[in-house]
Motif scaffolding. Structure first.
Motif, PDB file in Angstrom:
ATOM      1  N   LEU A 142      -9.370  15.779  -9.239  1.00  0.00           N
ATOM      2  CA  LEU A 142      -9.814  14.847 -10.288  1.00  0.00           C
ATOM      3  C   LEU A 142     -10.766  13.797  -9.724  1.00  0.00           C
ATOM      4  O   LEU A 142     -10.741  12.636 -10.139  1.00  0.00           O
ATOM      5  N   THR A 143     -11.630  14.201  -8.815  1.00  0.00           N
ATOM      6  CA  THR A 143     -12.470  13.233  -8.106  1.00  0.00           C
ATOM      7  C   THR A 143     -13.355  12.431  -9.041  1.00  0.00           C
ATOM      8  O   THR A 143     -13.439  11.191  -8.925  1.00  0.00           O
ATOM      9  N   SER A 144     -14.039  13.065  -9.967  1.00  0.00           N
ATOM     10  CA  SER A 144     -14.946  12.323 -10.855  1.00  0.00           C
ATOM     11  C   SER A 144     -14.167  11.341 -11.715  1.00  0.00           C
ATOM     12  O   SER A 144     -14.629  10.216 -11.968  1.00  0.00           O
ATOM     13  N   GLU A 145     -12.985  11.735 -12.165  1.00  0.00           N
ATOM     14  CA  GLU A 145     -12.154  10.830 -12.969  1.00  0.00           C
ATOM     15  C   GLU A 145     -11.674   9.653 -12.121  1.00  0.00           C
ATOM     16  O   GLU A 145     -11.673   8.500 -12.585  1.00  0.00           O
ATOM     17  N   ILE A 146     -11.290   9.917 -10.881  1.00  0.00           N
ATOM     18  CA  ILE A 146     -10.829   8.840  -9.996  1.00  0.00           C
ATOM     19  C   ILE A 146     -11.937   7.828  -9.760  1.00  0.00           C
ATOM     20  O   ILE A 146     -11.703   6.616  -9.774  1.00  0.00           O
ATOM     21  N   LEU A 147     -13.149   8.300  -9.568  1.00  0.00           N
ATOM     22  CA  LEU A 147     -14.278   7.387  -9.363  1.00  0.00           C
ATOM     23  C   LEU A 147     -14.490   6.517 -10.604  1.00  0.00           C
ATOM     24  O   LEU A 147     -14.825   5.329 -10.483  1.00  0.00           O
ATOM     25  N   GLN A 148     -14.293   7.093 -11.779  1.00  0.00           N
ATOM     26  CA  GLN A 148     -14.411   6.316 -13.014  1.00  0.00           C
ATOM     27  C   GLN A 148     -13.284   5.296 -13.121  1.00  0.00           C
ATOM     28  O   GLN A 148     -13.510   4.137 -13.492  1.00  0.00           O
ATOM     29  N   TRP A 149     -12.060   5.710 -12.769  1.00  0.00           N
ATOM     30  CA  TRP A 149     -10.928   4.775 -12.818  1.00  0.00           C
ATOM     31  C   TRP A 149     -11.137   3.625 -11.847  1.00  0.00           C
ATOM     32  O   TRP A 149     -10.783   2.482 -12.148  1.00  0.00           O
ATOM     33  N   LYS A 150     -11.690   3.925 -10.696  1.00  0.00           N
ATOM     34  CA  LYS A 150     -11.972   2.869  -9.710  1.00  0.00           C
ATOM     35  C   LYS A 150     -12.879   1.799 -10.315  1.00  0.00           C
ATOM     36  O   LYS A 150     -12.657   0.599 -10.132  1.00  0.00           O
ATOM     37  N   TRP A 169       0.857  -1.191   0.000  1.00  0.00           N
ATOM     38  CA  TRP A 169       0.000   0.000   0.000  1.00  0.00           C
ATOM     39  C   TRP A 169       0.887   1.233   0.000  1.00  0.00           C
ATOM     40  O   TRP A 169       1.828   1.322   0.792  1.00  0.00           O
ATOM     41  N   ASP A 170       0.578   2.179  -0.862  1.00  0.00           N
ATOM     42  CA  ASP A 170       1.179   3.513  -0.765  1.00  0.00           C
ATOM     43  C   ASP A 170       0.127   4.391  -0.100  1.00  0.00           C
ATOM     44  O   ASP A 170      -0.906   4.714  -0.693  1.00  0.00           O
ATOM     45  N   ASN A 171       0.405   4.784   1.123  1.00  0.00           N
ATOM     46  CA  ASN A 171      -0.589   5.451   1.965  1.00  0.00           C
ATOM     47  C   ASN A 171      -0.650   6.969   1.816  1.00  0.00           C
ATOM     48  O   ASN A 171      -1.296   7.637   2.624  1.00  0.00           O
ATOM     49  N   HIS A 172       0.016   7.493   0.779  1.00  0.00           N
ATOM     50  CA  HIS A 172      -0.101   8.931   0.517  1.00  0.00           C
ATOM     51  C   HIS A 172       0.369   9.214  -0.902  1.00  0.00           C
ATOM     52  O   HIS A 172       1.577   9.303  -1.162  1.00  0.00           O
ATOM     53  N   ILE A 173      -0.583   9.339  -1.827  1.00  0.00           N
ATOM     54  CA  ILE A 173      -0.250   9.756  -3.191  1.00  0.00           C
ATOM     55  C   ILE A 173      -1.206  10.883  -3.575  1.00  0.00           C
ATOM     56  O   ILE A 173      -2.138  11.205  -2.840  1.00  0.00           O
ATOM     57  N   HIS A 174      -0.965  11.467  -4.750  1.00  0.00           N
ATOM     58  CA  HIS A 174      -1.884  12.484  -5.283  1.00  0.00           C
ATOM     59  C   HIS A 174      -2.139  12.229  -6.765  1.00  0.00           C
ATOM     60  O   HIS A 174      -1.210  12.067  -7.549  1.00  0.00           O
ATOM     61  N   LEU A 175      -3.421  12.183  -7.118  1.00  0.00           N
ATOM     62  CA  LEU A 175      -3.851  12.165  -8.514  1.00  0.00           C
ATOM     63  C   LEU A 175      -4.511  13.518  -8.739  1.00  0.00           C
ATOM     64  O   LEU A 175      -5.608  13.775  -8.245  1.00  0.00           O
ATOM     65  N   ARG A 176      -3.840  14.399  -9.471  1.00  0.00           N
ATOM     66  CA  ARG A 176      -4.308  15.781  -9.539  1.00  0.00           C
ATOM     67  C   ARG A 176      -3.659  16.516 -10.714  1.00  0.00           C
ATOM     68  O   ARG A 176      -2.806  15.964 -11.405  1.00  0.00           O
ATOM     69  N   GLY A 177      -4.076  17.758 -10.895  1.00  0.00           N
ATOM     70  CA  GLY A 177      -3.468  18.597 -11.917  1.00  0.00           C
ATOM     71  C   GLY A 177      -4.444  19.183 -12.911  1.00  0.00           C
ATOM     72  O   GLY A 177      -4.036  19.850 -13.859  1.00  0.00           O
ATOM     73  N   GLY A 178      -5.755  18.927 -12.706  1.00  0.00           N
ATOM     74  CA  GLY A 178      -6.751  19.533 -13.575  1.00  0.00           C
ATOM     75  C   GLY A 178      -6.980  18.775 -14.867  1.00  0.00           C
ATOM     76  O   GLY A 178      -6.361  17.742 -15.137  1.00  0.00           O
ATOM     77  N   ASP A 179      -7.890  19.324 -15.694  1.00  0.00           N
ATOM     78  CA  ASP A 179      -8.327  18.650 -16.916  1.00  0.00           C
ATOM     79  C   ASP A 179      -7.183  18.299 -17.856  1.00  0.00           C
ATOM     80  O   ASP A 179      -7.206  17.258 -18.516  1.00  0.00           O
ATOM     81  N   SER A 180      -6.174  19.153 -17.939  1.00  0.00           N
ATOM     82  CA  SER A 180      -5.094  18.923 -18.895  1.00  0.00           C
ATOM     83  C   SER A 180      -4.210  17.740 -18.518  1.00  0.00           C
ATOM     84  O   SER A 180      -3.464  17.230 -19.364  1.00  0.00           O
ATOM     85  N   LEU A 181      -4.299  17.283 -17.266  1.00  0.00           N
ATOM     86  CA  LEU A 181      -3.442  16.184 -16.818  1.00  0.00           C
ATOM     87  C   LEU A 181      -4.217  14.902 -16.521  1.00  0.00           C
ATOM     88  O   LEU A 181      -3.677  13.967 -15.925  1.00  0.00           O
ATOM     89  N   ILE A 182      -5.479  14.854 -16.938  1.00  0.00           N
ATOM     90  CA  ILE A 182      -6.298  13.663 -16.666  1.00  0.00           C
ATOM     91  C   ILE A 182      -5.648  12.414 -17.245  1.00  0.00           C
ATOM     92  O   ILE A 182      -5.450  11.410 -16.546  1.00  0.00           O
ATOM     93  N   GLU A 183      -5.321  12.448 -18.529  1.00  0.00           N
ATOM     94  CA  GLU A 183      -4.782  11.257 -19.186  1.00  0.00           C
ATOM     95  C   GLU A 183      -3.396  10.911 -18.648  1.00  0.00           C
ATOM     96  O   GLU A 183      -3.059   9.724 -18.504  1.00  0.00           O
ATOM     97  N   GLU A 184      -2.597  11.905 -18.315  1.00  0.00           N
ATOM     98  CA  GLU A 184      -1.262  11.631 -17.769  1.00  0.00           C
ATOM     99  C   GLU A 184      -1.360  10.949 -16.401  1.00  0.00           C
ATOM    100  O   GLU A 184      -0.551  10.068 -16.089  1.00  0.00           O
ATOM    101  N   ASN A 185      -2.325  11.345 -15.585  1.00  0.00           N
ATOM    102  CA  ASN A 185      -2.539  10.681 -14.301  1.00  0.00           C
ATOM    103  C   ASN A 185      -3.017   9.246 -14.497  1.00  0.00           C
ATOM    104  O   ASN A 185      -2.578   8.331 -13.797  1.00  0.00           O
ATOM    105  N   ARG A 186      -3.907   9.065 -15.450  1.00  0.00           N
ATOM    106  CA  ARG A 186      -4.448   7.726 -15.725  1.00  0.00           C
ATOM    107  C   ARG A 186      -3.332   6.769 -16.134  1.00  0.00           C
ATOM    108  O   ARG A 186      -3.323   5.597 -15.726  1.00  0.00           O
ATOM    109  N   LYS A 187      -2.391   7.264 -16.927  1.00  0.00           N
ATOM    110  CA  LYS A 187      -1.310   6.419 -17.414  1.00  0.00           C
ATOM    111  C   LYS A 187      -0.325   6.022 -16.314  1.00  0.00           C
ATOM    112  O   LYS A 187       0.485   5.110 -16.504  1.00  0.00           O
TER     113      LYS A 187
END
Length: 477
Positions: free
Chosen positions: A125-133, A87-105
């Motif tokens: 990127l909460t809505s995107e994270i929920l979709q990735w989940k 488990w990584d107990n502290h990460i960030h998925l963030r950066g706004g619309d322009s970084l959605i795909e980069e976070n996903r990758k």
């Protein structure tokens, strides 16, 4: 006169009897045979065979078992070692619309590094994270189980985009209601703009609702106030340091009066560190079951940006250009800092290492977290968790103790210990198979053979091929 039984009926009864005498073979989705299972609780190692069905461990047997079964995927674990997935107990998925795909990758990189679960500590990127989940759960996207806070809570003109603004008790209630609806897995509080009163009100209301909380802490608040108000985890060591100062009340008041700033207070806090006060603080953390996330690796990276050249880091080949651009802010601040500031930052980083081992020695529960993600320069997704484990061992933890700060403590903090975090029957089969013994050398946590996530089996080398950068993973041949 004797009744006659037709020969055809005798034959049917005979074959039915033979069939009934044979027990049907049990089918398993995955069997890992003859593997060295590491008991995460105590570090004991034993040879076992692990049976998995429907994403859960259904049986654990001694290797001498002659169980007759059929299996979809069998892994020979001879000479290898088994741990719960990291488990990584502290990460960030963030950066706004322009970084959605980069976070996903980035998500497959966690699996490639044996990390089957991450705790996303707030972003935009909460809505995107929920979709990735959902995609990860449906096996249409390779990535870890994501527990997310959703947006952070902060005051007006918050530092981070997407934060929920808290300026009143009504805002607190509204924000927590919205987090419940997401649903978020914990409440993350930031300290850049939030007031003392609103910060404590968030903790009070979250505790009332049985919501797990974590966060930074405004220096207008004393550590004991945050802990007794119910904060579940303290992110980073600045706030622990404050609670170990014999002059915390005086420094807190100076900050409230705007006579002293956050960074300006550090020198005074170190100078007034008092072991007796620290031990009381450590006991308070234990009594309230408050976890601490030291984030030592990112501290090492950021403290030496002026000395270490990262421009040839292999990971820069696969991190998106947009995310790399977000590194610029910290890099420029580090390079333009005064010699005094640079010296103070390094001294603080050294002091934090001493503080972290003191916390561990006092049996305060630690969580391994990398703080990887956009804006956190050269702290890369996946590999940085292993570097955090190394950092913990470098200050004095035994390898098993460092490993416990990952899945074992992480699952307890999020109250998921009944589902995952240990290798036991009925637990989720999130597992990592290592080629070499991590109890002998912590570096071996990255010597990964296979990763099991539920019913899925992943070969890290195959994931690395998709990035065209095999050297980006510290996997030994």
């Amino acid at each position: 006169m004797k009744s006659l039984i037709p020969l055809s009926l005798i034959a049917i009864l005979f074959f039915q009897s033979c069939s009934d005498s044979k027990t049907e073979k049990t089918h398993y989705d995955i069997v890992v045979s003859n593997i060295n299972v590491i008991d995460i609780k105590n570090g004991k190692v034993s040879n076992k065979t692990i049976y998995i069905n429907n994403g859960k461990i259904t049986k654990i047997e001694a290797i001498k078992s002659t169980d007759d079964y059929t299996v979809k995927n069998k892994i020979d674990g001879t000479g290898k070692f088994l741990l719960p997935g990291f488990w990584d107990n502290h990460i960030h998925l963030r950066g706004g619309d322009s970084l959605i795909e980069e976070n996903r990758k980035l998500l497959p990189l966690f699996i490639a590094n044996g990390i089957t679960t991450v705790r996303d500590a707030g972003g935009d990127l909460t809505s995107e994270i929920l979709q990735w989940k959902k995609e990860i759960e449906n096996n249409t996207l390779i990535g870890p189980t994501i527990y997310t806070s959703g947006p952070k809570l902060d005051g007006e003109k918050a530092t981070w985009a997407g934060s929920l603004v808290i300026e009143s008790k009504e805002d607190v209630i509204k924000a927590l209601d919205s987090l419940k609806k997401i649903p978020s897995d914990f409440v993350k509080i930031y300290d850049s703009r939030i007031s003392r009163g609103n910060y404590l009100e968030i903790l009070k209301q979250a505790k009332k609702r049985n919501m797990i909380s974590s966060g930074h802490m405004p220096f207008t608040v004393e550590l004991n106030e945050a802990v007794t108000s119910g904060i579940g985890a303290i992110e980073h060591l600045y706030y622990i340091l404050k609670g170990c100062s014999s002059k915390e009340k005086k420094i807190t008041q100076a900050i409230i009066n705007k006579e002293l700033g956050f960074w300006d207070s550090m020198e005074q806090l170190i100078a007034s560190y008092d072991d007796k006060t620290a031990q009381k603080t450590f006991q308070l953390l234990k009594d309230n079951n408050t976890y601490v996330v030291p984030t030592l690796h990112i501290g090492n990276v950021l403290s030496y940006l002026d000395e270490v050249d990262h421009t040839n880091d292999p990971y820069l080949k696969i991190i998106g250009k947009g995310i790399i651009k977000t590194y610029d802010g910290r890099i420029k601040r580090a390079l333009n800092a005064s010699p005094e500031s640079i010296k103070s930052r390094k001294e603080l980083n050294t002091f934090f290492k001493k503080l972290a081992i003191s916390l561990h020695s006092a049996n305060v529960k630690l969580l391994a977290g990398s703080d990887s993600g956009a804006f956190n320069s050269y702290t890369y997704s996946g590999i940085s968790l292993h570097q955090e484990l190394k950092a913990l061992v470098s200050i004095g933890l035994k390898p098993i103790e460092a490993i416990q700060t990952s899945a074992y403590n992480g699952s307890k903090y999020l109250k998921k210990e009944n589902q995952v975090g240990v290798i036991e029957i009925n637990k989720v089969s999130d597992l990592v198979i290592l080629n070499s013994n991590p109890l002998q050398a912590i570096e071996n946590t990255s010597d990964i053979y296979r990763v099991i996530q539920g019913n899925q089996i992943y070969n890290p080398r195959e994931i690395a091929k998709h990035y065209d950068c095999p050297e980006c993973l510290t996997i030994k041949n």
